[in-house]
Design a protein around this motif. Structure first.
Motif, short mmCIF file in Angstrom:
data_model
loop_
_atom_site.label_atom_id
_atom_site.label_comp_id
_atom_site.label_asym_id
_atom_site.label_seq_id
_atom_site.Cartn_x
_atom_site.Cartn_y
_atom_site.Cartn_z
N ARG A 171 0.80 -1.22 0.00
CA ARG A 171 0.00 0.00 0.00
C ARG A 171 0.83 1.28 0.00
O ARG A 171 0.28 2.37 -0.04
N ALA A 172 2.15 1.16 0.05
CA ALA A 172 3.01 2.34 0.09
C ALA A 172 3.05 3.03 -1.25
O ALA A 172 3.48 2.43 -2.25
N THR A 173 2.60 4.28 -1.32
CA THR A 173 2.64 5.00 -2.60
C THR A 173 4.05 5.43 -2.97
O THR A 173 4.34 5.67 -4.14
N GLY A 174 4.93 5.56 -1.97
CA GLY A 174 6.33 5.88 -2.28
C GLY A 174 7.00 4.71 -2.97
O GLY A 174 7.75 4.88 -3.94
N GLY A 175 6.76 3.50 -2.46
CA GLY A 175 7.23 2.29 -3.12
C GLY A 175 8.72 2.04 -3.04
O GLY A 175 9.24 1.22 -3.80
N ARG A 176 9.45 2.75 -2.15
CA ARG A 176 10.89 2.55 -2.03
C ARG A 176 11.25 2.14 -0.61
O ARG A 176 10.55 2.50 0.34
N CYS A 177 12.37 1.44 -0.50
CA CYS A 177 12.89 1.13 0.83
C CYS A 177 13.45 2.42 1.45
O CYS A 177 13.69 3.40 0.74
#
Length: 288
Positions: A60-66
């Motif tokens: 669900r993370a819209t950033g999508g990065r570690c």
């Protein structure tokens, strides 16, 4: 060949899905989209560099990065206010997303309207141009003087696209703020003012006649299928007509990092969907 998604882009004013390796699949309004997510969602890296550990990131993370790649991505970012020495000219703009939802922002002049398309601005006008730090100061001065934000929540943006007022009203709201901005003292001494000229993206986004928004895809899951006819695209969002007749929004930021493959004919929509909230009010609500 592995097709790992990197979200939606607007090269040349046309929406297209971006893939690892630099490939882009241009999108056409009216086309049928049908794909399945495979495996786990992995960090796509940052600034052209792959994630060294291909970290798994939340669906669900819209950033999508570690965390490490997110820090690298923001290390030299105008939006994060971590760049002060960029010599290229910048522009200040007013961007309209819906009634009572106009923001002030800046973008590099060389990018043209790309930043406005990426944000999903339905109507906008330039305000001024000049050095980065002068543009940044002007953005803050006008934000305070006009009572407008520098960000608008995506949930609000996508909901009001389905109930837009006529183009003349949109331009009128931006024009009134442009007029008020011209009366704010100080900023025109360091930036070149630009006259009001409304630009409307409703056609580029294909927003006319959108049916009511029924919900938004919450996340992709392993084996989950997204299928539907592409009705519109704005900012990072795709608006799809699902096989059951619902109009659903897909925030392509939750697609980044997934391997996608074509789904079979007749497969149903099988990813989690959050029901759309009613559109209420026209004040500056839902801001962050």
């Amino acid at each position: 060949m592995e097709w790992r998604c990197r979200g939606l882009g607007w090269a040349g004013g046309v929406p297209g899905l971006r893939w690892r390796g630099g490939r882009v699949s241009a999108l056409r309004y009216g086309q049928e989209l049908s794909f399945r997510a495979v495996g786990v969602r992995r960090c796509p890296g940052a600034r052209g560099n792959p994630c060294p550990v291909e970290a798994v990131v939340p669906g669900r993370a819209t950033g999508g990065r570690c965390p490490e790649c997110a820090r690298l991505d923001r290390a030299r970012s105008v939006a994060a206010d971590t760049v002060a020495d960029d010599p290229q000219p910048y522009r200040v703009y007013l961007a309209w997303f819906g009634p009572g939802m106009t923001k002030v922002g800046i973008t590099a002049e060389a990018r043209g309207e790309a930043r406005l398309l990426e944000q999903g601005a339905v109507t906008f006008s330039w305000l001024g141009r000049g050095p980065l730090m002068a543009a940044r100061r002007t953005e803050e001065v006008l934000r305070q003087a006009l009572g407008v934000p520098d960000r608008v929540a995506y949930e609000r943006k996508r909901a009001v696209r389905h109930v837009l007022p006529p183009a003349g009203e949109r331009a009128g709201e931006v024009g009134e703020l442009h007029r008020r901005a011209g009366g704010v003292g100080g900023w025109t001494e360091t930036l070149e003012p630009l006259g009001f000229a409304a630009r409307d993206h409703a056609g580029a986004f294909h927003l006319d006649g959108l049916p009511p928004l029924a919900g938004t895809v919450a996340e992709l899951v392993d084996g989950g299928v997204v299928t539907g006819r592409l009705l519109a695209a704005a900012g990072p969002d795709l608006h799809l007509l699902a096989p059951d007749g619902r109009c659903l929004a897909l925030d392509t930021r939750v697609m980044g990092g997934w391997v996608l493959e074509a789904a079979g004919a007749g497969e149903g929509f099988s990813v989690p969907v959050t029901a759309a909230a009613p559109v209420v009010g026209s004040a500056q609500e839902g801001l962050f």
